[in-house]
Design an enzyme around this catalytic site. Structure first.
Site, mmCIF file in Angstrom:
data_model
loop_
_atom_site.group_PDB
_atom_site.id
_atom_site.type_symbol
_atom_site.label_atom_id
_atom_site.label_comp_id
_atom_site.label_asym_id
_atom_site.label_seq_id
_atom_site.Cartn_x
_atom_site.Cartn_y
_atom_site.Cartn_z
ATOM 1 N N SER A 1 0.729 -1.204 -0.042
ATOM 2 C CA SER A 1 -0.065 0.102 -0.020
ATOM 3 C C SER A 1 0.936 1.332 -0.024
ATOM 4 O O SER A 1 1.809 1.356 0.927
ATOM 5 C CB SER A 1 -0.955 -0.089 1.266
ATOM 6 O OG SER A 1 -1.657 1.243 1.459
ATOM 7 N N LYS B 1 -0.861 -0.881 -4.272
ATOM 8 C CA LYS B 1 -2.105 -0.179 -4.056
ATOM 9 C C LYS B 1 -1.699 1.606 -3.983
ATOM 10 O O LYS B 1 -0.980 1.453 -3.313
ATOM 11 C CB LYS B 1 -2.780 -0.767 -3.080
ATOM 12 C CG LYS B 1 -3.722 0.181 -2.240
ATOM 13 C CD LYS B 1 -4.503 -0.654 -1.025
ATOM 14 C CE LYS B 1 -4.697 0.084 0.093
ATOM 15 N NZ LYS B 1 -5.331 -0.773 1.070
ATOM 16 N N LEU B 2 -2.442 2.271 -4.645
ATOM 17 C CA LEU B 2 -2.087 3.548 -4.402
ATOM 18 C C LEU B 2 -3.045 4.390 -3.760
ATOM 19 O O LEU B 2 -4.332 4.061 -3.919
ATOM 20 C CB LEU B 2 -1.999 4.307 -6.003
ATOM 21 C CG LEU B 2 -0.854 3.879 -6.973
ATOM 22 C CD1 LEU B 2 -1.059 4.553 -7.918
ATOM 23 C CD2 LEU B 2 0.272 3.877 -6.299
ATOM 24 N N LYS B 3 -2.944 5.134 -2.541
ATOM 25 C CA LYS B 3 -3.746 5.764 -1.769
ATOM 26 C C LYS B 3 -4.112 7.331 -2.836
ATOM 27 O O LYS B 3 -3.212 7.441 -3.353
ATOM 28 C CB LYS B 3 -3.163 6.347 -0.477
ATOM 29 C CG LYS B 3 -2.917 5.225 0.820
ATOM 30 C CD LYS B 3 -4.241 4.710 0.812
ATOM 31 C CE LYS B 3 -4.070 3.656 2.338
ATOM 32 N NZ LYS B 3 -5.202 3.185 2.656
ATOM 33 N N ASP C 1 -6.903 3.149 -3.448
ATOM 34 C CA ASP C 1 -7.772 3.193 -2.367
ATOM 35 C C ASP C 1 -8.256 4.425 -1.626
ATOM 36 O O ASP C 1 -7.152 5.535 -1.629
ATOM 37 C CB ASP C 1 -7.050 2.378 -1.134
ATOM 38 C CG ASP C 1 -7.854 2.274 0.371
ATOM 39 O OD1 ASP C 1 -8.790 2.695 0.341
ATOM 40 O OD2 ASP C 1 -7.257 1.913 1.231
ATOM 41 N N ASN D 1 -10.374 5.667 1.005
ATOM 42 C CA ASN D 1 -10.627 5.788 2.205
ATOM 43 C C ASN D 1 -11.547 6.915 2.423
ATOM 44 O O ASN D 1 -11.729 7.721 3.170
ATOM 45 C CB ASN D 1 -9.353 6.113 3.197
ATOM 46 C CG ASN D 1 -8.441 5.115 3.299
ATOM 47 O OD1 ASN D 1 -7.319 5.238 2.672
ATOM 48 N ND2 ASN D 1 -8.965 3.808 3.935
ATOM 49 N N GLU E 1 -10.995 0.932 -3.857
ATOM 50 C CA GLU E 1 -11.308 0.473 -2.647
ATOM 51 C C GLU E 1 -12.074 1.767 -1.819
ATOM 52 O O GLU E 1 -11.358 2.822 -1.757
ATOM 53 C CB GLU E 1 -10.216 0.258 -1.721
ATOM 54 C CG GLU E 1 -10.256 -0.470 -0.497
ATOM 55 C CD GLU E 1 -8.905 -0.707 0.216
ATOM 56 O OE1 GLU E 1 -7.645 -1.093 -0.591
ATOM 57 O OE2 GLU E 1 -8.597 -1.092 1.272
ATOM 58 N N ASP F 1 -13.960 -1.583 2.154
ATOM 59 C CA ASP F 1 -12.791 -1.894 3.168
ATOM 60 C C ASP F 1 -13.663 -1.387 4.425
ATOM 61 O O ASP F 1 -14.581 -2.306 5.217
ATOM 62 C CB ASP F 1 -11.862 -1.120 2.958
ATOM 63 C CG ASP F 1 -10.808 -1.117 4.416
ATOM 64 O OD1 ASP F 1 -11.079 -1.656 5.338
ATOM 65 O OD2 ASP F 1 -9.647 -0.483 4.275
ATOM 66 N N LYS G 1 -10.133 -7.250 6.900
ATOM 67 C CA LYS G 1 -9.468 -7.121 8.105
ATOM 68 C C LYS G 1 -10.009 -7.598 9.354
ATOM 69 O O LYS G 1 -11.126 -7.132 9.520
ATOM 70 C CB LYS G 1 -9.197 -5.538 8.135
ATOM 71 C CG LYS G 1 -8.451 -4.690 7.057
ATOM 72 C CD LYS G 1 -8.306 -3.419 7.271
ATOM 73 C CE LYS G 1 -7.579 -2.452 6.150
ATOM 74 N NZ LYS G 1 -7.772 -1.208 6.283
ATOM 75 N N GLY H 1 -4.390 -4.311 5.746
ATOM 76 C CA GLY H 1 -3.525 -4.282 6.816
ATOM 77 C C GLY H 1 -3.804 -3.208 7.629
ATOM 78 O O GLY H 1 -4.482 -2.023 7.044
HETATM 79 O O1 OSB Z 1 -7.532 1.579 3.976
HETATM 80 O O2 OSB Z 1 -6.336 -0.177 4.143
HETATM 81 C C1 OSB Z 1 -6.496 0.900 4.464
HETATM 82 C C2 OSB Z 1 -3.532 1.654 6.861
HETATM 83 C C3 OSB Z 1 -4.577 2.214 8.024
HETATM 84 C C4 OSB Z 1 -5.614 2.637 7.787
HETATM 85 C C5 OSB Z 1 -6.383 2.108 6.702
HETATM 86 C C6 OSB Z 1 -5.699 1.354 5.514
HETATM 87 C C7 OSB Z 1 -4.287 1.237 5.626
HETATM 88 C C8 OSB Z 1 -3.528 0.996 4.448
HETATM 89 C C9 OSB Z 1 -2.009 0.439 4.899
HETATM 90 O O3 OSB Z 1 -3.673 0.821 3.535
HETATM 91 C C10 OSB Z 1 -2.082 -1.175 4.586
HETATM 92 C C11 OSB Z 1 -0.816 -2.071 5.476
HETATM 93 O O4 OSB Z 1 -1.028 -2.213 6.717
HETATM 94 O O5 OSB Z 1 0.004 -2.537 4.674
HETATM 95 MG MG MG Z 2 -8.619 0.478 2.782
#
Ligand code: OSB
Ligand code: MG
Length: 371
Positions: free
Chosen positions: A135, A161-163, A188, A190, A213, A238, A262, A290
């Site tokens: 990520s 995976k790109l935020k 992702d 969020n 995501e 998620d 998760k 994660g």
């Molecule tokens: O949205 O997947 C998520 C980390 C903290 C909170 C939310 C997310 C994440 C990550 C990191 O994307 C994933 C990782 O632990 O490698």
């Molecule tokens: Mg996520």
């Protein structure tokens, strides 16, 4: 078995680099660990809450209070405690799934160490190694992003995976696609968008992403279904998926065609397996998410990701993705883009007492055996 002692640890681990998402930047990982003793046998659990309620309503201090004041006393009162009973015993307390999951994991670790069984075997794993994805946080610039992604591909990660967030979406994805070609790529958000962004998000369709995501807010199941109908990119939930029941609803509505699992978010590894089962029954592929876990939570994730329905590489990265010094004796390493699933009893990893002491902010016996 009987709960004979419990300890709560606050830990602060430096991150190898800041990790930025649409909900903020993390410069270190502040987290909560629990250690329980079942008839004197130790077991470890990791609570995946963040310091602030920005990913879910839970946060570290609230989880500590919840564990101390409600969850541990209930578990301590049980005459026969097994991981399979934790969910039922704690069901009267609403929410606080991450806090519950940490305790269930600690109980499971202790129980399986006594039984001599690995967590992977207990959950029904079918693989002894899992493919590893990474990520990638929001970067200061596109050149910085390309450098970062290059480093992960060089290390062998099999999926990126790109935020994303408004203002950091189409162009970074285009740049990564143009530079690295046909890699497994996903994004992702969020919860950073609304349904009004549907036409904008459809601009991602041309990049052949595996999935997008959690584009919309947690509660927006119907709106995710509407969005999914207007995108070629598959929608993956998620934050929204807080239980196997919600997973079933989301699938039925057409809100999600892939699920990020998760264990903390759904209340534990046993509920995580039920999410996996619901998805499998509906032909919905899943992957393991994660929460910047230490080696403790990471070990459990590897066991989960070895179940048959985990069809896509997860955020099951090596320990050094986030930490220079993990708190287990043998950190997780990438081998040919994969991570070995621990095979020893329980979590199958050992806590490195010295490494743990070096990052421990506070350590408190919450419950000690009364004879
Ligand atoms: O949205 O997947 C998520 C980390 C903290 C909170 C939310 C997310 C994440 C990550 C990191 O994307 C994933 C990782 O632990 O490698
Ligand atoms: Mg996520």
């Amino acid at each position: 078995m009987k709960l004979t002692a419990a300890e709560l640890l606050q830990v602060r681990m430096p991150l190898v680099a800041p990790f930025e998402t649409s909900f903020g930047v993390q410069n270190e990982r502040d987290l909560l660990l629990v250690r329980v003793e079942l008839d004197g046998q130790s077991g470890w659990g990791e609570c995946v809450t963040l310091p602030d309620p920005v990913y879910s309503p839970e946060f570290n201090e609230a989880a500590a209070v919840t564990i101390r004041q409600f969850l541990l006393p209930s578990l301590a009162a049980a005459d026969t405690l097994t991981a399979a009973r934790v969910g039922t015993i704690l069901a009267k307390f609403k929410g606080h799934r991450m806090a519950k999951a940490a305790l269930e994991l600690a109980v499971l670790d202790a129980e399986l160490r006594v039984a001599g069984m690995s967590m992977a075997a207990y959950l029904g794993a079918v693989r002894d190694r899992v493919p590893s994805g990474v990520s990638v946080g929001i970067q200061p610039s596109i050149p910085a992003l390309l450098d970062t992604v290059q480093g992960y591909l060089d290390a062998g990660y099999l999926r990126v995976k790109l935020k994303i967030k408004p203002g950091w979406d189409i162009e970074p994805v285009r740049a990564v696609r143009e530079r690295f070609g046909d890699i497994l790529l996903q994004v992702d958000a969020n919860t950073a968008y609304t349904l009004a962004d549907a036409r904008h998000l459809a601009r991602l369709d041309e990049f052949g992403l595996l999935l997008i995501e959690q584009p919309l807010e947690d509660e927006d199941l119907t709106q995710h279904a509407d969005l999914a109908r207007s995108l070629a990119t598959p929608v993956c939930l998620d934050e929204s998926i807080t239980s196997a029941k919600v997973a079933a609803d989301a699938i039925r509505l057409g809100a999600t065609s892939v699920v990020n699992i998760k264990a903390g978010r759904v209340g534990g590894y046993l509920e995580a397996r039920r999410v996996h089962d619901v998805c499998a029954a509906n032909g919905v592929p899943v992957w393991c998410g994660g929460m910047l876990e230490t080696g403790i939570g990471r070990a459990a994730n590897m066991a989960l990701a070895a179940l048959p329905g985990f069809a896509l590489p997860g955020d099951t990265s090596a320990s050094d993705r986030f930490y220079t010094h993990d708190i287990i004796t043998d950190p997780f390493v990438l081998d040919d883009g994969h991570i070995a699933v621990p095979a020893g009893p329980g979590l199958g990893v050992e806590v490195d007492a010295e490494a743990l002491a070096a990052v421990t902010v506070s350590r408190e016996m919450v419950l000690s055996h009364q004879v």
